[in-house]
Design a protein around this motif. Structure first.
Motif, PDB file in Angstrom:
ATOM      1  N   LYS A 110     -11.050   4.603  -0.971  1.00 31.96           N
ATOM      2  CA  LYS A 110     -11.691   5.710  -1.679  1.00 31.96           C
ATOM      3  C   LYS A 110     -13.143   5.871  -1.267  1.00 31.96           C
ATOM      4  CE  LYS A 110     -10.520   6.623  -5.868  1.00 31.96           C
ATOM      5  NZ  LYS A 110     -10.288   6.588  -7.331  1.00 31.96           N
ATOM      6  N   PHE A 111     -13.784   4.770  -0.923  1.00 30.38           N
ATOM      7  CA  PHE A 111     -15.164   4.856  -0.432  1.00 30.38           C
ATOM      8  C   PHE A 111     -15.224   5.618   0.889  1.00 30.38           C
ATOM      9  CE2 PHE A 111     -18.608   3.020   2.153  1.00 30.38           C
ATOM     10  CZ  PHE A 111     -19.698   3.312   1.349  1.00 30.38           C
ATOM     11  N   LEU A 112     -14.228   5.421   1.738  1.00 26.14           N
ATOM     12  CA  LEU A 112     -14.180   6.117   3.023  1.00 26.14           C
ATOM     13  C   LEU A 112     -13.579   7.513   2.912  1.00 26.14           C
ATOM     14  CD1 LEU A 112     -12.862   3.159   5.216  1.00 26.14           C
ATOM     15  CD2 LEU A 112     -15.184   4.088   5.247  1.00 26.14           C
ATOM     16  N   GLY A 113     -12.808   7.765   1.841  1.00 25.27           N
ATOM     17  CA  GLY A 113     -12.091   9.033   1.740  1.00 25.27           C
ATOM     18  C   GLY A 113     -10.846   9.054   2.596  1.00 25.27           C
ATOM     19  N   PHE A 114     -10.259   7.886   2.875  1.00 20.83           N
ATOM     20  CA  PHE A 114      -9.081   7.770   3.736  1.00 20.83           C
ATOM     21  C   PHE A 114      -7.806   7.687   2.895  1.00 20.83           C
ATOM     22  CE2 PHE A 114     -11.185   5.633   7.693  1.00 20.83           C
ATOM     23  CZ  PHE A 114     -12.003   6.739   7.820  1.00 20.83           C
ATOM     24  N   ASP A 115      -6.687   8.065   3.532  1.00 23.06           N
ATOM     25  CA  ASP A 115      -5.374   7.829   2.941  1.00 23.06           C
ATOM     26  C   ASP A 115      -5.032   6.349   3.037  1.00 23.06           C
ATOM     27  OD1 ASP A 115      -4.984  10.528   2.382  1.00 23.06           O
ATOM     28  OD2 ASP A 115      -4.084  10.921   4.338  1.00 23.06           O
ATOM     29  N   VAL A 116      -4.085   5.912   2.188  1.00 23.31           N
ATOM     30  CA  VAL A 116      -3.662   4.513   2.162  1.00 23.31           C
ATOM     31  C   VAL A 116      -2.184   4.434   2.539  1.00 23.31           C
ATOM     32  CG1 VAL A 116      -3.349   2.455   0.747  1.00 23.31           C
ATOM     33  CG2 VAL A 116      -5.348   3.898   0.410  1.00 23.31           C
ATOM     34  N   TYR A 117      -1.880   3.580   3.516  1.00 30.78           N
ATOM     35  CA  TYR A 117      -0.495   3.278   3.884  1.00 30.78           C
ATOM     36  C   TYR A 117      -0.197   1.852   3.434  1.00 30.78           C
ATOM     37  CZ  TYR A 117      -0.203   7.477   6.784  1.00 30.78           C
ATOM     38  OH  TYR A 117      -0.175   8.781   7.219  1.00 30.78           O
ATOM     39  N   ASP A 118       0.592   1.738   2.366  1.00 27.80           N
ATOM     40  CA  ASP A 118       0.958   0.436   1.809  1.00 27.80           C
ATOM     41  C   ASP A 118       2.256  -0.021   2.468  1.00 27.80           C
ATOM     42  OD1 ASP A 118       1.189  -1.837   0.348  1.00 27.80           O
ATOM     43  OD2 ASP A 118       1.681  -0.864  -1.546  1.00 27.80           O
ATOM     44  N   LEU A 119       2.153  -0.943   3.410  1.00 26.93           N
ATOM     45  CA  LEU A 119       3.307  -1.384   4.193  1.00 26.93           C
ATOM     46  C   LEU A 119       3.957  -2.593   3.540  1.00 26.93           C
ATOM     47  CD1 LEU A 119       5.107  -1.256   6.701  1.00 26.93           C
ATOM     48  CD2 LEU A 119       3.403  -2.635   7.909  1.00 26.93           C
ATOM     49  N   ASN A 120       5.221  -2.453   3.174  1.00 33.79           N
ATOM     50  CA  ASN A 120       6.005  -3.546   2.608  1.00 33.79           C
ATOM     51  C   ASN A 120       6.852  -4.146   3.726  1.00 33.79           C
ATOM     52  OD1 ASN A 120       7.440  -5.315   1.033  1.00 33.79           O
ATOM     53  ND2 ASN A 120       8.717  -3.744   0.074  1.00 33.79           N
ATOM     54  N   LEU A 121       6.477  -5.344   4.180  1.00 33.43           N
ATOM     55  CA  LEU A 121       7.180  -5.958   5.312  1.00 33.43           C
ATOM     56  C   LEU A 121       8.616  -6.318   4.969  1.00 33.43           C
ATOM     57  CD1 LEU A 121       4.397  -8.281   6.785  1.00 33.43           C
ATOM     58  CD2 LEU A 121       5.257  -6.135   7.734  1.00 33.43           C
ATOM     59  N   SER A 122       8.916  -6.560   3.701  1.00 32.12           N
ATOM     60  CA  SER A 122      10.293  -6.887   3.342  1.00 32.12           C
ATOM     61  C   SER A 122      11.226  -5.693   3.494  1.00 32.12           C
ATOM     62  CB  SER A 122      10.343  -7.401   1.899  1.00 32.12           C
ATOM     63  OG  SER A 122       9.899  -6.401   0.995  1.00 32.12           O
ATOM     64  N   GLY A 123      10.684  -4.489   3.529  1.00 29.00           N
ATOM     65  CA  GLY A 123      11.493  -3.299   3.730  1.00 29.00           C
ATOM     66  C   GLY A 123      11.611  -2.877   5.173  1.00 29.00           C
ATOM     67  N   VAL A 124      11.084  -3.684   6.093  1.00 32.57           N
ATOM     68  CA  VAL A 124      11.153  -3.382   7.524  1.00 32.57           C
ATOM     69  C   VAL A 124      12.346  -4.108   8.111  1.00 32.57           C
ATOM     70  CG1 VAL A 124       9.949  -3.524   9.724  1.00 32.57           C
ATOM     71  CG2 VAL A 124       8.668  -3.068   7.639  1.00 32.57           C
ATOM     72  N   ARG A 125      13.202  -3.395   8.824  1.00 33.06           N
ATOM     73  CA  ARG A 125      14.441  -3.990   9.306  1.00 33.06           C
ATOM     74  C   ARG A 125      14.235  -4.826  10.563  1.00 33.06           C
ATOM     75  NH1 ARG A 125      19.390  -0.064  10.657  1.00 33.06           N
ATOM     76  NH2 ARG A 125      17.891   0.547  12.269  1.00 33.06           N
TER      77      ARG A 125
END
Length: 499
Positions: free
Chosen positions: A250-265
């Motif tokens: 939020k300080f940068l004004g950037f989007d956030v990509y929350d990567l869940n490694l357990s959901g990666v095949r």
């Protein structure tokens, strides 16, 4: 004749007035005007340009987002017969959005243009905006018009400052099959750099580092490095690592990509996810130490994650921040946190008195209290508590600061008792093991001997019996020797008697 002419005029004017009133009061006039505009557009040769929402690699088209923002600001969208109402980033905020198959018109530099929201081409996901420009105006206004769209959309986004939170959907697709693997919602988390709990000097250093990063594009290019920076946030659970990651975004004004490694095949799936991210974004990977300790062949491999951190695929986007969180760095391969993969490491400690005072000021509205010395004494003697735990205790007793601080003291003391019990149990086990091993070594003189303690006692008893047996036999031998000496002496004395 004159009355007849006047009558004829009246009879001709009255129907015309009725028709004009009918057209004005109803939508017939608008329908007529739209028909004439459509007829005029068909008479001219027009050039069409399509702006798809996603490209052939399922990456989001940033131009589509800018065009969507620009069209939402057009006054002609309000005058349309139908349009979509979409909730905005702020509560009770409603935004007009171009509906499917809806046409909205615009004017730029004396030229007329139209936009239509249509379905994307076959094989592509999502929607597409179609721009129509008259052939004679195409070369004159196309580039200036696109620059105008960029400028207006950037100004609107700057005013809104709406960041989004993306999560991987776990569909198991890839960039090649055209499946979109990220879903998004507005980032409505209330945390900011001002509200996050952290040492002031350390917080200012992080803010200065982020600001310097935003200004360093040409510097990174001159070094031949990707314009990206990686942070490692490590500390016990509940110390605010995830909250600080959101505050940084939020300080940068950037989007956030929350990567869940357990959901990666697999590794290919992980690469596809990275390709579908955008610039000016923060990628967050939580509990990286847990992944390294439980990584198996059913998900992304360790080498795949390391390539994700600084491999060739990680160069597909610039002006990105990568944030990794860990509970502990112990047992983690040094290659995962080496310089280059991790640029900045930040430790999140457990609560000290300063943190408790800051939390008390936030939750209870008190700056000083008579129980603070007892809190400090308990914290210094105890194993410590996380800010999340302290915050929950203060929140549950927000009506009474004294009761809230007593609850904190009691929780710290309870943690001390539990830790002391575990420590004494471990010491007792070590002492018992050491005493047993010490007796065996002392008694046998060889720690590798296979004799047990009962065998040692049996051998000792046998030795004692054997010693008594030898002592008894020696005494019998001695008595026999003495008797023989006396007999000899008697015989000698008898023989040496008087002759």
């Amino acid at each position: 004749m004159i009355p007849d002419v006047e009558l004829a005029l009246c009879l001709g004017i009255l129907p015309a007035l009725v028709v004009a009133r009918l057209l004005y009061k109803t939508s017939a006039l608008r329908i007529l005007l739209k028909f004439l505009q459509s007829l005029e557009e068909r008479c001219y040769l027009c050039q069409s340009y399509k702006v798809p929402q996603f490209d052939e690699n399922s990456r989001e088209n940033q131009l589509y987002r800018k065009v969507s923002t620009y069209l939402e600001s057009l006054p002609s969208l309000d005058d349309s017969d139908f349009t979509d109402l979409v909730s905005g980033a702020r509560p009770n905020d409603v935004v007009l959005h171009l509906s499917r198959s809806q046409v909205v018109r615009d004017k730029f530099m004396g030229a007329r243009l139209s936009w239509t929201n249509e379905r994307a081409e076959e094989g592509l996901e999502g929607r597409a905006f179609v721009l129509k420009i008259r052939g004679k105006d195409r070369k004159r206004i196309l580039q200036p018009y696109l620059q105008h769209i960029f400028q207006v959309s950037d100004e609107i986004q700057e005013k809104r400052k709406e960041a989004r939170l993306f999560v991987n959907l776990g569909r198991g697709g890839s960039a090649a099959d055209g499946s979109r693997q990220w879903g998004s919602v507005p980032l409505s988390h209330p945390a900011t750099m001002d509200t996050v709990l952290m040492d002031v000097d350390q917080k200012n250093k992080v803010k200065a580092d982020l600001e310097q990063f935003l200004k360093s594009k040409q510097y990174y290019q001159r070094l031949g490095r990707v314009w990206r920076r990686s942070y490692l946030l490590h500390g016990a659970p509940g110390t605010g690592k995830s909250t600080f990651a959101v505050a940084m975004a939020k300080f940068l004004g950037f989007d956030v990509y929350d990567l869940n490694l357990s959901g990666v095949r697999n590794d290919s799936d992980l690469k596809a996810l990275l390709i579908q991210t955008t610039s000016r974004s923060v990628i967050v990977v939580e509990d990286l130490d847990r992944f390294f300790s439980t990584a198996s062949g059913t998900s992304a491999s360790v080498s795949g994650v390391l390539d994700f951190m600084d491999g060739i695929v990680s160069c597909c986007r610039e002006e990105q921040i990568m944030i990794f969180t860990m509970t502990s760095r112990e047992g983690v391969d040094a290659a995962a946190i080496r310089p280059g993969r991790i640029d900045v490491q930040i430790n999140f400690p457990l609560c000290d008195l300063a943190m408790v005072k800051a939390l008390a000021g936030t939750y209870l509205g008190v700056k000083e209290h008579k129980l603070f010395p007892q809190v400090e004494e308990a914290i210094q003697a105890g194993p410590g508590m996380s800010p999340a735990h302290v915050g929950e205790l203060l929140l549950a007793n927000k009506g009474s600061p004294s009761r809230a601080l007593k609850a904190v003291i009691g929780a710290v003391q309870q943690a001390q008792v539990e830790a002391r019990g575990k420590g004494e149990g471990a010491k007792a086990g070590e002492k018992l093991t050491g005493s047993r091993s010490g007796r065996s070594t002392d008694e046998l003189g060889d720690s590798g001997s296979l004799f047990c303690r009962e065998s040692v006692h049996t051998v000792r008893e046998f030795r004692k019996l054997y010693g008594l047996f030898k002592l008894g036999s020696r005494r019998r031998d001695d008595s026999m020797d003495l008797g023989s000496i006396d007999l000899k002496e008697a015989l000698t004395d008898k023989n040496d008697g008087p002759k």
